[in-house]
Write an enzyme that holds these catalytic residues in place. Structure first.
Site, PDB file in Angstrom:
ATOM      1  CG  ASP B  52      -2.080  -0.901   1.110  1.00 48.66           C
ATOM      2  OD1 ASP B  52      -2.492  -1.152  -0.038  1.00 48.66           O
ATOM      3  OD2 ASP B  52      -2.577  -1.393   2.143  1.00 48.66           O
ATOM      4  CE1 TYR B 110       3.985  -6.889   3.624  1.00 48.76           C
ATOM      5  CE2 TYR B 110       3.369  -9.207   3.717  1.00 48.76           C
ATOM      6  CZ  TYR B 110       3.395  -8.002   3.045  1.00 48.76           C
ATOM      7  OH  TYR B 110       2.837  -7.900   1.795  1.00 48.76           O
TER       8      TYR B 110
END
Lengths: 246, 246
Positions: B52, B110
């Site tokens: 994003d 992540y």
């Protein structure tokens, strides 16, 4: 009159260094303006040391005198939203009137970061020097040891006209080098540092790592006091004023 | 035709995410334009996943097909000076024609960073979420364990119209939380992640740390599949796509 000591953290990238300059954004300039507005009196900061343009600080210290009934432990929360995002007052406290941010400092700790990889790292770009060539890490660690102790660092500083060459003796308590993956961190602790001294010391160690000079030559530089024999002044953005011990 | 896999590192702050969008700067858009110019043919990238706006990547992967006699191991050095400083191709290599950057990925890792201190940190601002309140670290570590294993993560994702709610089962191999001074690092490894899943999982763990919810409630969220019961979607700038395992 009360004397307040503040601890400041900043990213130096967008500033022309610590010291106030007319018409240029500097850390001292912005802090003095903000503090003066907040305390409704003229504030003059005395920094523990001047950091150059683009040099960062995790713990810079400065003191100022003022007349106020304000509880200064609350200063960070009260003032930080008036400061730009890249400058922050971490803490504030009253000190005795004979305390001086610069002259009371016993030790200063700087760090210099080198990113040693063929390709640059966007994530570390702003806080480290990119060195794409292979380095002899063992030799560099040996070179670090050469700087520890009391030496005349004339060969490892940039001469400024207004300064005297006779007082260039400084004591380095430690110079550690750690490598983690591609990132090399130097941490140097001393009783004081001459102009550009950290950047030239690390520049000299880097030259050892590149096999441009031999470790034993460093000893001679202390004696010759010849700036031309030492390594280059490394760029400022890899340097960070890490801590000051009072 | 040959298929090339590239590894990319970027700071997401100045981009509207990975995926190409008309008239907006995106990582994919800039890379495709630069690669197309360099290879003198239209290049379409297939990323391992979409990050994003403002999310960073230490190791994003993407593949593309092309006709070329170029030695692609030399691509980073050849092309990186044509890219902005905050995007870098770290490596490139030929892969088999049935390899797919997204579908061949076995695990993704992540990291999410939280800076837990009353005062913000200018040095860590761009890469961590500032949380000024006291957190219950022990409870948060317990909460991390609740997510490990195969679960239906419907409660932990943002619904997108074009997606099917039935395939929301994912496997989390590990979720580690490390605290070093004021910086908390979460590292999560899974076989795949739904939209906003990492940011909502860490948001839920943060709510546990703030004593807003109890650890045992997490179990119920897997069953209820109710997004409203889980924590908020944390801001993007603390998130970094850390690695992909093929």
């Amino acid at each position: 009159m009360m004397r307040i000591l503040i601890k400041i953290e900043y990213v130096g990238s967008n500033y022309h260094g610590w010291q106030k300059q007319a018409n240029l954004p500097t850390i001292q300039g912005i802090l003095e303006k903000t503090l003066s507005n907040f305390l409704k009196q003229n504030i003059t900061l005395f920094g523990c040391g001047r950091t150059d343009a683009k040099v960062h600080a995790k713990s810079q210290y400065a003191h100022f005198d003022c007349e106020s009934s304000f509880d200064f432990s609350r200063l960070p929360l009260a003032i930080n939203n008036m400061l730009p995002k890249d400058i922050m007052i971490v803490s504030a406290r009253q000190v005795s009137n004979d305390f001086h941010a610069r002259f009371s400092a016993k030790k200063k700790i700087y760090r210099y970061y080198i990113y040693n990889n063929i390709v640059r790292s966007p994530l570390l770009n702003e806080f480290s020097l990119h060195v794409p060539v292979k380095l002899d890490i063992k030799k560099m660690k040996k070179a670090c040891k050469m700087f520890v102790g009391e030496h005349n660092f004339t060969a490892f500083c940039t001469k400024r006209e207004f300064e005297d060459r006779f007082f260039n003796v400084r004591k380095i308590y430690s110079l550690k080098m750690k490598k983690r993956k591609n990132l090399i961190c130097f941490e140097i602790c001393g009783n004081g540092f001459l102009y550009n001294m950290v950047r030239i010391i690390i520049g000299t160690i880097l030259d050892v790592g590149k096999n441009k000079i031999e470790t034993k030559q460093i000893k001679k530089m202390f004696v010759s006091k010849n700036r031309c024999e030492a390594g280059e002044t490394l760029p400022p953005h890899g340097l960070i004023l890490y801590d000051v011990i009072y």
